[in-house]
Design a protein around this motif. Structure first.
Motif, PDB file in Angstrom:
ATOM      1  N   TRP A   1       0.871  -1.181   0.000  1.00 38.39           N
ATOM      2  CA  TRP A   1       0.000   0.000   0.000  1.00 38.39           C
ATOM      3  C   TRP A   1       0.901   1.222   0.000  1.00 38.39           C
ATOM      4  CZ3 TRP A   1      -0.164   4.106   3.391  1.00 38.39           C
ATOM      5  CH2 TRP A   1      -1.199   5.030   3.171  1.00 38.39           C
ATOM      6  N   HIS A   2       0.501   2.277  -0.734  1.00 38.18           N
ATOM      7  CA  HIS A   2       1.355   3.421  -1.022  1.00 38.18           C
ATOM      8  C   HIS A   2       0.520   4.682  -0.890  1.00 38.18           C
ATOM      9  CE1 HIS A   2       4.542   4.953  -4.167  1.00 38.18           C
ATOM     10  NE2 HIS A   2       5.048   4.936  -2.947  1.00 38.18           N
ATOM     11  N   GLY A   3       0.934   5.653  -0.064  1.00 39.71           N
ATOM     12  CA  GLY A   3       0.157   6.885   0.055  1.00 39.71           C
ATOM     13  C   GLY A   3       0.914   7.982   0.782  1.00 39.71           C
ATOM     14  N   ASP A   4       0.466   9.221   0.598  1.00 40.73           N
ATOM     15  CA  ASP A   4       1.090  10.371   1.259  1.00 40.73           C
ATOM     16  C   ASP A   4       0.473  10.675   2.611  1.00 40.73           C
ATOM     17  OD1 ASP A   4       3.110  11.131  -0.568  1.00 40.73           O
ATOM     18  OD2 ASP A   4       1.596  11.953  -1.913  1.00 40.73           O
ATOM     19  N   ALA A   5      -0.755  10.206   2.844  1.00 39.69           N
ATOM     20  CA  ALA A   5      -1.439  10.509   4.100  1.00 39.69           C
ATOM     21  C   ALA A   5      -2.068   9.240   4.663  1.00 39.69           C
ATOM     22  CB  ALA A   5      -2.523  11.564   3.875  1.00 39.69           C
ATOM     23  N   ILE A   6      -2.112   9.148   5.988  1.00 41.50           N
ATOM     24  CA  ILE A   6      -2.738   8.008   6.650  1.00 41.50           C
ATOM     25  C   ILE A   6      -4.199   8.372   6.906  1.00 41.50           C
ATOM     26  CG2 ILE A   6      -2.650   6.441   8.617  1.00 41.50           C
ATOM     27  CD1 ILE A   6       0.308   7.102   8.898  1.00 41.50           C
ATOM     28  N   THR A   7      -5.035   8.088   5.927  1.00 42.94           N
ATOM     29  CA  THR A   7      -6.462   8.399   6.008  1.00 42.94           C
ATOM     30  C   THR A   7      -7.217   7.209   6.599  1.00 42.94           C
ATOM     31  OG1 THR A   7      -6.778   7.598   3.751  1.00 42.94           O
ATOM     32  CG2 THR A   7      -6.291   9.944   4.029  1.00 42.94           C
ATOM     33  N   GLN A   8      -8.514   7.394   6.846  1.00 41.64           N
ATOM     34  CA  GLN A   8      -9.315   6.341   7.466  1.00 41.64           C
ATOM     35  C   GLN A   8      -9.401   5.091   6.594  1.00 41.64           C
ATOM     36  OE1 GLN A   8     -10.494   6.233  10.558  1.00 41.64           O
ATOM     37  NE2 GLN A   8      -9.520   8.221  10.953  1.00 41.64           N
ATOM     38  N   ASP A   9      -9.277   5.257   5.272  1.00 44.26           N
ATOM     39  CA  ASP A   9      -9.366   4.100   4.387  1.00 44.26           C
ATOM     40  C   ASP A   9      -7.989   3.560   3.997  1.00 44.26           C
ATOM     41  OD1 ASP A   9      -8.606   6.207   2.804  1.00 44.26           O
ATOM     42  OD2 ASP A   9     -10.032   5.786   1.189  1.00 44.26           O
ATOM     43  N   SER A  10      -6.924   4.052   4.622  1.00 44.73           N
ATOM     44  CA  SER A  10      -5.589   3.552   4.346  1.00 44.73           C
ATOM     45  C   SER A  10      -5.325   2.289   5.163  1.00 44.73           C
ATOM     46  CB  SER A  10      -4.534   4.611   4.684  1.00 44.73           C
ATOM     47  OG  SER A  10      -4.489   4.844   6.087  1.00 44.73           O
TER      48      SER A  10
END
Length: 208
Positions: free
Chosen positions: A169-178
């Motif tokens: 999993w790859h992302g810039d922000a730790i959101t609720q759906d991350s």
């Protein structure tokens, strides 16, 4: 539904070297079994020094900018213990991470319940869950680097080869759906990896 990969056919499929010696599988072979990849699309294959890698991303995404990726690696340098394989990955991954956290790590022995009587049915596995923050890799035109990357690995000791299966999993922000906050995603990934195993299967006869 499930996807099966025979070591010989997988090496052929990824550009390997077994074609001339053994174009057809023996009557029974232990295969890598993975859950069906119906929601994914193939993006790239790599072949370097006996290591064959195939990558998928979610449908609608691409290999340059993705949120989830699945990776299958086949190591053909003889049997590599599962824990050694995940350890090598960790050390390589650590070199490209500003911060690397090991969230889970375990070793186990699983059983091929389809193995013929009298054969060795047990094989070693190792699992690893990593969180990389702030990649130190230089910018690349072929991939968009992001602040967080989660890698869940499962290594399996196959018959003369070793397999490494991973989801990222790859992302810039730790959101609720991350991954880091979504219990639903964690449960789905854990159940998916429970379906990654080695299993003795009688392959279908090749068509004339």
């Amino acid at each position: 539904m499930k996807t099966c990969f025979h070591a010989v056919f997988l090496s052929l499929f990824l550009g390997g070297v077994a074609q001339a010696q053994n174009p057809a599988p023996p009557p029974q072979q232990r295969m890598l079994v993975m859950p069906e990849m119906g929601g994914w699309q193939y993006v790239t294959t790599e072949n370097s020094r006996g290591v064959f890698t195939r990558n998928w991303v979610l449908k609608g995404e691409n290999g340059r900018d993705w949120t989830q990726m699945a990776v299958l690696t086949l190591v053909q340098s003889g049997l590599v213990p599962a824990a050694q394989l995940t350890g090598r990955f960790t050390e390589l991954f650590r070199k490209s991470c500003g911060t690397l956290d090991v969230l889970e790590s375990s070793e186990s022995t699983e059983t091929d319940r389809q193995a013929p009587p009298g054969s060795a049915a047990n094989y070693g596995t190792a699992t690893l869950l990593l969180h990389c923050q702030d990649s130190t890799d230089p910018p690349r035109p072929d991939i968009t680097l992001k602040k967080h990357e989660i890698v869940w690995l499962k290594a399996l000791e196959g018959p003369g080869v070793s397999f490494l299966v991973q989801r990222n999993w790859h992302g810039d922000a730790i959101t609720q759906d991350s991954f880091l906050r979504s219990d639903t995603m964690k449960k789905e990934w854990r159940e998916w990896f429970e379906g990654v195993k080695l299993e003795t299967t009688v392959p279908a006869s090749p068509r004339p």
